[in-house]
Design a protein around this motif. Structure first.
Motif, PDB file in Angstrom:
ATOM      1  N   MET A 197      35.261  30.040  12.393  1.00  0.00           N
ATOM      2  CA  MET A 197      34.572  30.050  11.119  1.00  0.00           C
ATOM      3  C   MET A 197      35.517  29.663   9.985  1.00  0.00           C
ATOM      4  SD  MET A 197      31.656  32.904  11.047  1.00  0.00           S
ATOM      5  CE  MET A 197      31.284  33.789  12.523  1.00  0.00           C
ATOM      6  N   ALA A 198      36.784  30.047  10.104  1.00  0.00           N
ATOM      7  CA  ALA A 198      37.751  29.660   9.077  1.00  0.00           C
ATOM      8  C   ALA A 198      37.899  28.147   9.010  1.00  0.00           C
ATOM      9  CB  ALA A 198      39.101  30.324   9.344  1.00  0.00           C
ATOM     10  N   THR A 199      37.868  27.504  10.162  1.00  0.00           N
ATOM     11  CA  THR A 199      37.940  26.043  10.203  1.00  0.00           C
ATOM     12  C   THR A 199      36.711  25.428   9.546  1.00  0.00           C
ATOM     13  OG1 THR A 199      39.272  26.116  12.207  1.00  0.00           O
ATOM     14  CG2 THR A 199      38.149  24.044  11.737  1.00  0.00           C
ATOM     15  N   ALA A 200      35.555  26.026   9.762  1.00  0.00           N
ATOM     16  CA  ALA A 200      34.330  25.533   9.133  1.00  0.00           C
ATOM     17  C   ALA A 200      34.416  25.673   7.621  1.00  0.00           C
ATOM     18  CB  ALA A 200      33.116  26.289   9.669  1.00  0.00           C
ATOM     19  N   VAL A 201      34.895  26.819   7.141  1.00  0.00           N
ATOM     20  CA  VAL A 201      35.014  27.033   5.699  1.00  0.00           C
ATOM     21  C   VAL A 201      35.967  26.005   5.092  1.00  0.00           C
ATOM     22  CG1 VAL A 201      35.848  28.629   3.912  1.00  0.00           C
ATOM     23  CG2 VAL A 201      34.395  29.474   5.771  1.00  0.00           C
ATOM     24  N   GLU A 202      37.071  25.743   5.750  1.00  0.00           N
ATOM     25  CA  GLU A 202      38.022  24.746   5.242  1.00  0.00           C
ATOM     26  C   GLU A 202      37.386  23.359   5.233  1.00  0.00           C
ATOM     27  OE1 GLU A 202      41.222  22.859   3.625  1.00  0.00           O
ATOM     28  OE2 GLU A 202      40.718  24.988   3.630  1.00  0.00           O
ATOM     29  N   SER A 203      36.622  23.045   6.247  1.00  0.00           N
ATOM     30  CA  SER A 203      35.933  21.752   6.277  1.00  0.00           C
ATOM     31  C   SER A 203      34.865  21.679   5.186  1.00  0.00           C
ATOM     32  CB  SER A 203      35.305  21.529   7.656  1.00  0.00           C
ATOM     33  OG  SER A 203      34.805  20.227   7.757  1.00  0.00           O
ATOM     34  N   PHE A 204      34.149  22.785   4.952  1.00  0.00           N
ATOM     35  CA  PHE A 204      33.175  22.828   3.857  1.00  0.00           C
ATOM     36  C   PHE A 204      33.888  22.608   2.527  1.00  0.00           C
ATOM     37  CE2 PHE A 204      30.262  26.019   6.308  1.00  0.00           C
ATOM     38  CZ  PHE A 204      29.830  25.004   7.137  1.00  0.00           C
ATOM     39  N   ARG A 205      35.080  23.190   2.376  1.00  0.00           N
ATOM     40  CA  ARG A 205      35.837  23.036   1.134  1.00  0.00           C
ATOM     41  C   ARG A 205      36.218  21.577   0.912  1.00  0.00           C
ATOM     42  NH1 ARG A 205      40.581  22.153  -0.685  1.00  0.00           N
ATOM     43  NH2 ARG A 205      41.640  22.177   1.302  1.00  0.00           N
ATOM     44  N   ARG A 206      36.664  20.929   1.972  1.00  0.00           N
ATOM     45  CA  ARG A 206      37.106  19.534   1.847  1.00  0.00           C
ATOM     46  C   ARG A 206      35.964  18.534   1.759  1.00  0.00           C
ATOM     47  NH1 ARG A 206      41.314  19.461   6.627  1.00  0.00           N
ATOM     48  NH2 ARG A 206      39.342  19.945   7.536  1.00  0.00           N
ATOM     49  N   HIS A 207      34.881  18.784   2.508  1.00  0.00           N
ATOM     50  CA  HIS A 207      33.838  17.762   2.658  1.00  0.00           C
ATOM     51  C   HIS A 207      32.456  18.187   2.177  1.00  0.00           C
ATOM     52  CE1 HIS A 207      36.761  15.670   5.144  1.00  0.00           C
ATOM     53  NE2 HIS A 207      36.868  16.745   5.896  1.00  0.00           N
ATOM     54  N   SER A 208      32.264  19.424   1.782  1.00  0.00           N
ATOM     55  CA  SER A 208      30.988  20.044   1.426  1.00  0.00           C
ATOM     56  C   SER A 208      30.254  20.441   2.709  1.00  0.00           C
ATOM     57  CB  SER A 208      30.095  19.138   0.566  1.00  0.00           C
ATOM     58  OG  SER A 208      29.416  18.190   1.356  1.00  0.00           O
ATOM     59  N   VAL A 209      29.249  21.276   2.536  1.00  0.00           N
ATOM     60  CA  VAL A 209      28.459  21.686   3.705  1.00  0.00           C
ATOM     61  C   VAL A 209      27.730  20.472   4.272  1.00  0.00           C
ATOM     62  CG1 VAL A 209      26.493  23.078   4.472  1.00  0.00           C
ATOM     63  CG2 VAL A 209      28.227  24.091   2.972  1.00  0.00           C
ATOM     64  N   ALA A 210      27.079  19.712   3.391  1.00  0.00           N
ATOM     65  CA  ALA A 210      26.325  18.543   3.855  1.00  0.00           C
ATOM     66  C   ALA A 210      27.242  17.497   4.495  1.00  0.00           C
ATOM     67  CB  ALA A 210      25.549  17.919   2.702  1.00  0.00           C
ATOM     68  N   GLY A 211      28.475  17.420   4.053  1.00  0.00           N
ATOM     69  CA  GLY A 211      29.405  16.426   4.568  1.00  0.00           C
ATOM     70  C   GLY A 211      30.170  16.868   5.801  1.00  0.00           C
ATOM     71  N   THR A 212      29.877  18.056   6.293  1.00  0.00           N
ATOM     72  CA  THR A 212      30.565  18.591   7.470  1.00  0.00           C
ATOM     73  C   THR A 212      29.606  18.626   8.649  1.00  0.00           C
ATOM     74  OG1 THR A 212      32.017  19.977   6.122  1.00  0.00           O
ATOM     75  CG2 THR A 212      31.753  20.615   8.415  1.00  0.00           C
ATOM     76  N   SER A 213      30.053  18.105   9.757  1.00  0.00           N
ATOM     77  CA  SER A 213      29.239  18.161  10.979  1.00  0.00           C
ATOM     78  C   SER A 213      29.899  19.113  11.966  1.00  0.00           C
ATOM     79  CB  SER A 213      29.119  16.776  11.614  1.00  0.00           C
ATOM     80  OG  SER A 213      30.383  16.358  12.105  1.00  0.00           O
ATOM     81  N   LEU A 214      29.118  19.575  12.920  1.00  0.00           N
ATOM     82  CA  LEU A 214      29.696  20.406  13.981  1.00  0.00           C
ATOM     83  C   LEU A 214      30.722  19.603  14.784  1.00  0.00           C
ATOM     84  CD1 LEU A 214      26.602  22.453  15.237  1.00  0.00           C
ATOM     85  CD2 LEU A 214      28.430  23.180  13.700  1.00  0.00           C
TER      86      LEU A 214
END
Length: 177
Positions: free
Chosen positions: A1-18
């Motif tokens: 989940m920490a990796t997801a949060v960091e990806s959301f920070r860098r790319h936004s939720v919409a810009g992050t894929s699984l």
């Protein structure tokens, strides 16, 4: 989940894929899908504990006597939550995709609206609502800033955020504080 949060920070939720998250972790996409079938399921898992804590803070603030005491309890509780979750809160509050997701969950949207009403209760009408929105957004943004002067002094950050919030809302510090 920490990796997801960091990806959301860098790319936004919409810009992050699984797929992006699985690549970052060095896992297969199916390993991520085993736990989360969609990005929204992952976002829900990240938000659930924070929203549960916010619900408790709102309920506690609603039990205080008087609008000023309620607003102060909500302010101090939200600041403590934001400081404790200072890597997550700025990401979640600054992302339109998270706002859309919260609106899709009526129970969570209601908690945020109750929070806003508590903070706005000091001053009726649009002026109070604007001040409450400024305080909520300001706290969410400010916890994510690095303050070299403060170092790791999170108590000082918390005190400064509460002081700024009280000024904005027109609240006085409680006696003895």
């Amino acid at each position: 989940m920490a990796t997801a949060v960091e990806s959301f920070r860098r790319h936004s939720v919409a810009g992050t894929s699984l797929q992006m998250i699985s690549d970052e972790l060095g896992l297969t996409k199916s390993a991520i899908y085993h736990h989360f079938r969609t990005r929204d399921e992952l976002l829900e898992a990240i938000l659930e504990p924070v929203m549960g804590e916010l619900e408790k803070l709102v309920a506690a603030a609603e039990s205080a006597r008087g609008s000023r005491a309620q607003a102060d309890a909500m302010l101090t509780g939200f600041v403590a939550l934001a400081v404790a979750q200072r890597t997550l809160i700025p990401v979640l509050t600054g992302d339109p995709g998270v706002g859309d997701f919260l609106r899709s969950r009526p129970d969570w949207s209601a908690v945020v609206q109750r929070q806003l009403a508590l903070l706005a209760g000091v001053e009726p009408g649009m002026a109070g609502q604007v001040k409450a929105a400024v305080v909520m957004a300001g706290i969410a943004a400010a916890v994510g800033v690095d303050y070299p002067e403060a170092g790791d002094d999170l108590a000082r950050l918390q005190d400064e955020l509460v002081t700024a919030g009280r000024r904005t809302l027109g609240l006085r510090s409680p006696r003895g504080a």
